[in-house]
Design an enzyme around this catalytic site. Structure first.
Site, PDB file in Angstrom:
ATOM      1  N   HIS A 129      -0.314  -0.219   7.822  1.00 45.96           N
ATOM      2  CA  HIS A 129      -0.431  -1.490   7.901  1.00 45.96           C
ATOM      3  C   HIS A 129      -1.438  -2.054   6.833  1.00 45.96           C
ATOM      4  CE1 HIS A 129      -3.593  -2.027  10.381  1.00 45.96           C
ATOM      5  NE2 HIS A 129      -3.047  -1.227  11.175  1.00 45.96           N
ATOM      6  N   HIS A 163      -1.355   8.201  -6.714  1.00 46.76           N
ATOM      7  CA  HIS A 163      -0.421   8.848  -6.199  1.00 46.76           C
ATOM      8  C   HIS A 163      -0.909   9.326  -4.614  1.00 46.76           C
ATOM      9  CE1 HIS A 163       1.313  13.412  -6.762  1.00 46.76           C
ATOM     10  NE2 HIS A 163       1.868  12.815  -5.624  1.00 46.76           N
TER      11      HIS A 163
END
Ligand code: ACO
Length: 208
Positions: A137, A146
């Site tokens: 979150h 990446h």
């Protein structure tokens, strides 16, 4: 349904193609790759139809384009070229990934099998959320980063542009990693990381 053209037919490009075929969104999936001039016309089950350096005559106006290149800087350059040509650059999500409805995802970002992206995360353009990675979150991922397979970002982690979090690495909640950083495989990042740093180990330290 439109055609999906993937630039770069290496391992990352093939995972994009495989993910795209699982979504059943595309009429056809093809590759462009530099190795076409050396005779590469097929990769796994997909055709390579031309050289990636000569893409303009090969692309149709209604094609969708994704960049199958793992190097974050090269992916950024090519994605910007594609966007400047007004080509459609979608994002791609494997059907087995969990992505909260509240998540923002930029153009050209790919989210692979079994990844999980939790509530209110923000993910920029051209990012890779690789197999079984999790982004919890309120994380904020800048463009072209990446997150490698099995890496886990705890809540509120920030990742700068073009940074690469290695396979199986983890971050403590609210950690900030700068731009152009490399987090080594298996690292545990418990403190902020400056721009352009390479960190590794548990707890992660600057590579000497
Ligand atoms: C789908 C996919 O495959 S996505 C690809 C996922 N790939 C990754 O996540 C790769 C991440 N890369 C790494 O972890 C790299 O090893 C890096 C970037 C941390 C370091 O790479 P290099 O700069 O080339 O370092 P190099 O391999 O020369 O190793 C230097 C030293 O660091 C050690 N080292 C290298 N990587 C790590 C690591 N992740 N954690 C702890 N130590 C490490 C080496 O053992 C070596 O130690 P020594 O000097 O005592 O022998």
């Amino acid at each position: 349904m439109t055609r999906l053209v993937i630039i770069g037919a290496g391992g990352h490009g093939k995972v994009i193609a495989d993910t795209a075929s699982c979504t059943h969104r595309w009429s056809e999936i093809v590759f462009l790759d530099d190795r076409y001039t050396q005779g590469l016309t097929q990769t796994s089950v997909w055709s390579v139809i031309g050289n990636s350096n000569a893409y303009r005559p090969l692309l149709q106006s209604d094609d969708a384009v994704l960049i199958g290149i793992g190097n974050n800087t090269i992916r950024e350059k090519i994605l910007h070229e594609m966007m400047s040509l007004q080509l459609h650059v979608p994002h791609l999500i494997h059907p087995s990934a969990y992505v909260s409805n509240t998540v923002q995802i930029g153009a050209g970002t790919v989210i692979f099998a079994q990844a999980a992206i939790n509530v209110d995360a923000q993910i920029g353009k051209g990012c890779i959320i690789n197999t079984s990675a999790s982004v919890d979150h309120d994380c904020v991922l800048d463009d072209f980063c990446h997150i490698s397979p099995g890496a886990h970002l705890a809540g509120g982690t920030k990742i700068g542009a073009r940074s690469w979090v290695g396979v199986g690495a983890v971050t403590k909640q609210l950690v900030e990693i700068g731009d152009d950083c490399m987090v080594g495989a298996g690292a545990a990042v418990v403190q902020n990381v400056y721009n352009e740093s390479i960190v590794m180990g548990v707890p992660a330290r600057m590579k000497s």
